[in-house]
Design a protein around this motif. Structure first.
Motif, PDB file in Angstrom:
ATOM      1  N   ASP A   1     -60.972 -38.596 -15.274  1.00  0.00           N
ATOM      2  CA  ASP A   1     -59.731 -39.358 -15.361  1.00  0.00           C
ATOM      3  C   ASP A   1     -59.149 -39.600 -13.969  1.00  0.00           C
ATOM      4  O   ASP A   1     -59.575 -38.983 -12.980  1.00  0.00           O
ATOM      5  CB  ASP A   1     -58.714 -38.609 -16.231  1.00  0.00           C
ATOM      6  CG  ASP A   1     -59.182 -38.456 -17.670  1.00  0.00           C
ATOM      7  OD1 ASP A   1     -59.551 -39.478 -18.266  1.00  0.00           O
ATOM      8  OD2 ASP A   1     -59.169 -37.317 -18.180  1.00  0.00           O
TER       9      ASP A   1
ATOM     10  N   SER B   1     -56.239 -38.834 -12.857  1.00  0.00           N
ATOM     11  CA  SER B   1     -55.332 -37.789 -12.368  1.00  0.00           C
ATOM     12  C   SER B   1     -55.333 -36.612 -13.331  1.00  0.00           C
ATOM     13  O   SER B   1     -55.948 -36.671 -14.404  1.00  0.00           O
ATOM     14  CB  SER B   1     -53.910 -38.344 -12.225  1.00  0.00           C
ATOM     15  OG  SER B   1     -53.413 -38.744 -13.501  1.00  0.00           O
ATOM     16  N   ASN B   2     -54.640 -35.562 -12.938  1.00  0.00           N
ATOM     17  CA  ASN B   2     -54.446 -34.409 -13.813  1.00  0.00           C
ATOM     18  C   ASN B   2     -53.101 -34.541 -14.522  1.00  0.00           C
ATOM     19  O   ASN B   2     -52.063 -34.704 -13.865  1.00  0.00           O
ATOM     20  CB  ASN B   2     -54.466 -33.111 -13.006  1.00  0.00           C
ATOM     21  CG  ASN B   2     -55.828 -32.835 -12.402  1.00  0.00           C
ATOM     22  OD1 ASN B   2     -56.847 -32.954 -13.078  1.00  0.00           O
ATOM     23  ND2 ASN B   2     -55.852 -32.466 -11.125  1.00  0.00           N
ATOM     24  N   VAL B   3     -53.115 -34.498 -15.851  1.00  0.00           N
ATOM     25  CA  VAL B   3     -51.887 -34.617 -16.648  1.00  0.00           C
ATOM     26  C   VAL B   3     -51.928 -33.570 -17.754  1.00  0.00           C
ATOM     27  O   VAL B   3     -52.923 -33.448 -18.466  1.00  0.00           O
ATOM     28  CB  VAL B   3     -51.736 -36.022 -17.275  1.00  0.00           C
ATOM     29  CG1 VAL B   3     -50.464 -36.097 -18.117  1.00  0.00           C
ATOM     30  CG2 VAL B   3     -51.726 -37.096 -16.203  1.00  0.00           C
ATOM     31  N   THR B   4     -50.822 -32.824 -17.888  1.00  0.00           N
ATOM     32  CA  THR B   4     -50.725 -31.845 -18.966  1.00  0.00           C
ATOM     33  C   THR B   4     -49.514 -32.135 -19.841  1.00  0.00           C
ATOM     34  O   THR B   4     -48.549 -32.769 -19.393  1.00  0.00           O
ATOM     35  CB  THR B   4     -50.598 -30.409 -18.421  1.00  0.00           C
ATOM     36  OG1 THR B   4     -49.495 -30.352 -17.506  1.00  0.00           O
ATOM     37  CG2 THR B   4     -51.867 -29.977 -17.714  1.00  0.00           C
ATOM     38  N   ARG B   5     -49.588 -31.676 -21.075  1.00  0.00           N
ATOM     39  CA  ARG B   5     -48.455 -31.758 -22.004  1.00  0.00           C
ATOM     40  C   ARG B   5     -48.083 -30.328 -22.396  1.00  0.00           C
ATOM     41  O   ARG B   5     -48.939 -29.546 -22.803  1.00  0.00           O
ATOM     42  CB  ARG B   5     -48.828 -32.577 -23.241  1.00  0.00           C
ATOM     43  CG  ARG B   5     -47.683 -32.685 -24.262  1.00  0.00           C
ATOM     44  CD  ARG B   5     -48.114 -33.496 -25.488  1.00  0.00           C
ATOM     45  NE  ARG B   5     -48.333 -34.893 -25.155  1.00  0.00           N
ATOM     46  CZ  ARG B   5     -49.497 -35.524 -25.244  1.00  0.00           C
ATOM     47  NH1 ARG B   5     -50.580 -34.860 -25.673  1.00  0.00           N
ATOM     48  NH2 ARG B   5     -49.618 -36.797 -24.923  1.00  0.00           N
ATOM     49  N   TRP B   6     -46.790 -30.006 -22.271  1.00  0.00           N
ATOM     50  CA  TRP B   6     -46.314 -28.653 -22.557  1.00  0.00           C
ATOM     51  C   TRP B   6     -45.472 -28.649 -23.831  1.00  0.00           C
ATOM     52  O   TRP B   6     -44.617 -29.512 -24.019  1.00  0.00           O
ATOM     53  CB  TRP B   6     -45.466 -28.137 -21.398  1.00  0.00           C
ATOM     54  CG  TRP B   6     -46.263 -27.842 -20.157  1.00  0.00           C
ATOM     55  CD1 TRP B   6     -46.912 -28.735 -19.353  1.00  0.00           C
ATOM     56  CD2 TRP B   6     -46.483 -26.563 -19.588  1.00  0.00           C
ATOM     57  NE1 TRP B   6     -47.525 -28.092 -18.323  1.00  0.00           N
ATOM     58  CE2 TRP B   6     -47.290 -26.755 -18.432  1.00  0.00           C
ATOM     59  CE3 TRP B   6     -46.090 -25.275 -19.929  1.00  0.00           C
ATOM     60  CZ2 TRP B   6     -47.696 -25.702 -17.621  1.00  0.00           C
ATOM     61  CZ3 TRP B   6     -46.493 -24.225 -19.133  1.00  0.00           C
ATOM     62  CH2 TRP B   6     -47.290 -24.436 -17.979  1.00  0.00           C
TER      63      TRP B   6
ATOM     64  N   VAL C   1     -54.248 -30.117 -22.003  1.00  0.00           N
ATOM     65  CA  VAL C   1     -54.734 -30.992 -20.936  1.00  0.00           C
ATOM     66  C   VAL C   1     -54.909 -32.395 -21.519  1.00  0.00           C
ATOM     67  O   VAL C   1     -55.720 -32.615 -22.415  1.00  0.00           O
ATOM     68  CB  VAL C   1     -56.063 -30.490 -20.356  1.00  0.00           C
ATOM     69  CG1 VAL C   1     -56.592 -31.479 -19.325  1.00  0.00           C
ATOM     70  CG2 VAL C   1     -55.881 -29.108 -19.729  1.00  0.00           C
ATOM     71  N   VAL C   2     -54.140 -33.346 -21.019  1.00  0.00           N
ATOM     72  CA  VAL C   2     -54.196 -34.734 -21.497  1.00  0.00           C
ATOM     73  C   VAL C   2     -55.223 -35.528 -20.696  1.00  0.00           C
ATOM     74  O   VAL C   2     -56.033 -36.270 -21.259  1.00  0.00           O
ATOM     75  CB  VAL C   2     -52.799 -35.390 -21.395  1.00  0.00           C
ATOM     76  CG1 VAL C   2     -52.864 -36.845 -21.846  1.00  0.00           C
ATOM     77  CG2 VAL C   2     -51.778 -34.613 -22.220  1.00  0.00           C
ATOM     78  N   GLU C   3     -55.189 -35.386 -19.390  1.00  0.00           N
ATOM     79  CA  GLU C   3     -56.148 -36.028 -18.509  1.00  0.00           C
ATOM     80  C   GLU C   3     -56.542 -35.037 -17.413  1.00  0.00           C
ATOM     81  O   GLU C   3     -55.750 -34.151 -17.061  1.00  0.00           O
ATOM     82  CB  GLU C   3     -55.555 -37.283 -17.857  1.00  0.00           C
ATOM     83  CG  GLU C   3     -55.170 -38.391 -18.817  1.00  0.00           C
ATOM     84  CD  GLU C   3     -54.568 -39.599 -18.110  1.00  0.00           C
ATOM     85  OE1 GLU C   3     -54.595 -39.627 -16.863  1.00  0.00           O
ATOM     86  OE2 GLU C   3     -54.076 -40.501 -18.801  1.00  0.00           O
ATOM     87  N   SER C   4     -57.736 -35.167 -16.878  1.00  0.00           N
ATOM     88  CA  SER C   4     -58.144 -34.293 -15.777  1.00  0.00           C
ATOM     89  C   SER C   4     -59.143 -35.004 -14.883  1.00  0.00           C
ATOM     90  O   SER C   4     -59.974 -35.791 -15.350  1.00  0.00           O
ATOM     91  CB  SER C   4     -58.743 -32.992 -16.307  1.00  0.00           C
ATOM     92  OG  SER C   4     -60.010 -33.212 -16.879  1.00  0.00           O
TER      93      SER C   4
END
Length: 211
Positions: free
Chosen positions: A33, A35-40, A25-28
């Protein structure tokens, strides 16, 4: 029109050959934050994926340069659920594969090993002789319902892969065919355009159009 989604869901606990996907989870929004941002973190051969010739042949076609005409169009789902062990030439002939351009092999893998979270000790794969027969029949894309099209007895030598990819065929692996009856459909298989890559995860669907 009926659409069969034959794509496996990608998540950290999924069936995978080797290291499983990881999600960060990069941002939530929960943390304040915007927005919601994930790194896979995941491999090119994760889930339902395409093997390009470059997977086993240096200098061969990478996944971003595959012919879309081979990945989209009429496809036969060959019902081979009664086959145990390796799929042979006689099995393909009996299933009506001769003369087909795109073929998906539905085996007992779909209802069994494909539904597990860890690799099975054995599964239904394709014999090297059957792989060579597919080439002579002019098949452009061959798919199967497990981690690999290779027989579980040949994962040291990868004979079927060498035969198929050496001839320029495209391999689709981990196609979930459990709910798809045997027959002819329209295949849409679009691997992510990873430049120069040996393969890529893909979203793959089969379309059954009204008569």
């Amino acid at each position: 029109m009926k659409i069969f989604d034959i794509t496996l869901p990608i998540h950290p606990e999924m069936l995978h050959w080797g290291r499983k996907p990881e999600v960060e989870v990069v941002e939530s929004l929960a943390n304040g934050d915007a927005s919601n941002v994930t790194r896979w973190r995941l491999g090119a051969h994760t889930g339902t994926h395409v093997d390009a010739p470059a997977h086993f042949v240096d200098g061969a076609t990478p996944v971003d340069q595959l012919d879309l005409h081979a990945l989209v169009g009429p496809a036969l789902v060959a019902d081979l659920t009664a086959v145990t062990g390796d799929i042979g030439v006689a099995d393909l002939e009996a299933a009506g594969v001769s003369g087909q351009r795109r073929v998906l092999l539905k085996t007992s893998n779909s209802a069994g090993p494909l539904k597990a979270t860890e690799r099975a000790p054995s599964w239904v794969g394709l014999s090297p002789e059957a792989a060579q027969w597919l080439i002579t029949e002019g098949v452009a894309l061959i798919g199967i319902d497990y981690l690999t099209i290779e027989s579980h007895t040949r994962t040291e030598t990868w004979d079927a892969h060498h035969v198929l990819l050496g001839a320029g065929l495209i391999i689709l692996e981990n196609a979930d065919l459990d709910g798809v009856p045997g027959g002819t459909y329209e295949l849409v298989c679009l691997p992510t355009k990873l430049v120069g890559a040996d393969g890529s995860f893909a979203r793959a669907i089969l379309i059954e159009r009204d008569a």
